[in-house]
Design a protein around this motif. Structure first.
Motif, PDB file in Angstrom:
ATOM      1  N   THR A 268      -5.525  74.207 -52.436  1.00  0.00           N
ATOM      2  CA  THR A 268      -4.776  73.161 -51.920  1.00  0.00           C
ATOM      3  C   THR A 268      -4.996  72.022 -52.802  1.00  0.00           C
ATOM      4  OG1 THR A 268      -6.545  72.418 -50.110  1.00  0.00           O
ATOM      5  CG2 THR A 268      -4.943  74.028 -49.564  1.00  0.00           C
TER       6      THR A 268
ATOM      7  N   PHE B 288      -6.357  69.321 -51.392  1.00  0.00           N
ATOM      8  CA  PHE B 288      -7.280  68.330 -50.342  1.00  0.00           C
ATOM      9  C   PHE B 288      -8.416  67.833 -51.229  1.00  0.00           C
ATOM     10  CE2 PHE B 288     -10.705  67.854 -47.364  1.00  0.00           C
ATOM     11  CZ  PHE B 288     -10.210  67.089 -46.589  1.00  0.00           C
TER      12      PHE B 288
ATOM     13  N   ASP C 184       4.188  61.724 -47.777  1.00  0.00           N
ATOM     14  CA  ASP C 184       4.365  63.171 -47.839  1.00  0.00           C
ATOM     15  C   ASP C 184       4.370  63.954 -49.300  1.00  0.00           C
ATOM     16  OD1 ASP C 184       4.684  65.838 -46.802  1.00  0.00           O
ATOM     17  OD2 ASP C 184       6.493  65.432 -45.578  1.00  0.00           O
TER      18      ASP C 184
ATOM     19  N   GLY D 203      -4.555  66.654 -44.428  1.00  0.00           N
ATOM     20  CA  GLY D 203      -4.226  65.050 -45.086  1.00  0.00           C
ATOM     21  C   GLY D 203      -5.589  64.228 -44.847  1.00  0.00           C
TER      22      GLY D 203
ATOM     23  N   VAL E  33      -1.436  60.483 -45.758  1.00  0.00           N
ATOM     24  CA  VAL E  33      -1.189  61.389 -46.777  1.00  0.00           C
ATOM     25  C   VAL E  33      -1.334  62.496 -46.120  1.00  0.00           C
ATOM     26  CG1 VAL E  33      -1.968  61.974 -49.051  1.00  0.00           C
ATOM     27  CG2 VAL E  33      -2.240  59.638 -48.367  1.00  0.00           C
ATOM     28  N   ARG E  34      -0.323  63.287 -46.525  1.00  0.00           N
ATOM     29  CA  ARG E  34       0.031  64.637 -45.717  1.00  0.00           C
ATOM     30  C   ARG E  34       0.030  65.758 -47.184  1.00  0.00           C
ATOM     31  NH1 ARG E  34       4.077  65.001 -40.812  1.00  0.00           N
ATOM     32  NH2 ARG E  34       2.600  66.457 -40.299  1.00  0.00           N
ATOM     33  N   LEU E  35      -0.666  66.763 -46.682  1.00  0.00           N
ATOM     34  CA  LEU E  35      -0.887  67.617 -47.756  1.00  0.00           C
ATOM     35  C   LEU E  35      -0.546  69.092 -47.260  1.00  0.00           C
ATOM     36  CD1 LEU E  35      -4.256  66.470 -48.979  1.00  0.00           C
ATOM     37  CD2 LEU E  35      -2.264  65.991 -50.057  1.00  0.00           C
TER      38      LEU E  35
ATOM     39  N   TYR F 126      -6.110  59.953 -43.722  1.00  0.00           N
ATOM     40  CA  TYR F 126      -5.712  58.493 -43.098  1.00  0.00           C
ATOM     41  C   TYR F 126      -6.598  57.427 -43.986  1.00  0.00           C
ATOM     42  CZ  TYR F 126      -4.950  54.625 -40.043  1.00  0.00           C
ATOM     43  OH  TYR F 126      -4.422  53.607 -39.335  1.00  0.00           O
TER      44      TYR F 126
ATOM     45  N   ALA G 293      -7.191  65.266 -54.275  1.00  0.00           N
ATOM     46  CA  ALA G 293      -6.789  64.048 -53.355  1.00  0.00           C
ATOM     47  C   ALA G 293      -7.955  63.235 -52.853  1.00  0.00           C
ATOM     48  CB  ALA G 293      -5.669  64.477 -52.343  1.00  0.00           C
TER      49      ALA G 293
ATOM     50  N   ARG H 125       3.363  67.236 -49.255  1.00  0.00           N
ATOM     51  CA  ARG H 125       3.409  68.538 -48.998  1.00  0.00           C
ATOM     52  C   ARG H 125       4.046  69.715 -49.810  1.00  0.00           C
ATOM     53  NH1 ARG H 125       4.414  67.956 -42.589  1.00  0.00           N
ATOM     54  NH2 ARG H 125       6.312  66.693 -43.473  1.00  0.00           N
TER      55      ARG H 125
ATOM     56  N   THR I  82     -10.146  62.124 -42.770  1.00  0.00           N
ATOM     57  CA  THR I  82      -9.189  63.296 -42.584  1.00  0.00           C
ATOM     58  C   THR I  82      -8.214  62.925 -41.313  1.00  0.00           C
ATOM     59  OG1 THR I  82     -10.624  64.516 -41.393  1.00  0.00           O
ATOM     60  CG2 THR I  82     -10.470  65.060 -43.758  1.00  0.00           C
TER      61      THR I  82
ATOM     62  N   ALA J 175       1.210  64.905 -57.139  1.00  0.00           N
ATOM     63  CA  ALA J 175       0.475  64.461 -56.015  1.00  0.00           C
ATOM     64  C   ALA J 175      -0.572  63.272 -56.658  1.00  0.00           C
ATOM     65  CB  ALA J 175      -0.292  65.553 -55.203  1.00  0.00           C
TER      66      ALA J 175
END
Length: 113
Positions: free
Chosen positions: A68, A70, A26, A99, A56-58, A101, A73, A28, A91, A35
């Motif tokens: 962001t 995104f 996470d 985020g 992976v959560r953004l 997968y 990453a 976020r 995604t 990150a």
């Protein structure tokens, strides 16, 4: 053509998300430097362990728009995929938020030199 239940058909189409991953990273509330360091550490550690899947959560863009994590990453993960350290990358589905997968190849999944 065989008939699949919606759950299995969704998995075949690649809509794997947070609930399907073995672990969640996470990011976020992380800034860009933190990150990127966390993603690099995750990828580096995966070289010495068995393969696993990570969601992976953004954070979404701020109100009114803005930058962001995104894209940075995504570039880092795509580079790891090119090097053979990531087996699967896509995604997260819309209901899981912003985020990725990630399927980490792990030690056993890579060809040994």
């Amino acid at each position: 053509m065989p008939h699949f239940e919606d759950f299995y058909a969704a998995k075949l189409r690649g809509t794997l998300g947070v609930t399907d991953a073995e672990s969640v990273l996470d990011l976020r509330s992380a800034n860009r430097a933190t990150a990127e360091a966390s993603l690099k550490e995750m990828i580096e550690r995966s070289r010495f362990a068995k393969g696993k899947t990570v969601a992976v959560r953004l954070a979404p863009p701020p109100e009114g728009g803005g930058e962001t994590l995104f894209q940075p990453a995504g570039r880092l993960l795509l580079d790891a995929k090119r090097r053979g350290l990531v087996d699967r990358l896509h995604t997260l589905p819309a209901q899981d938020g912003l985020g990725f997968y990630v399927g980490l190849t792990g030690r056993a999944g890579r060809a040994q030199p």
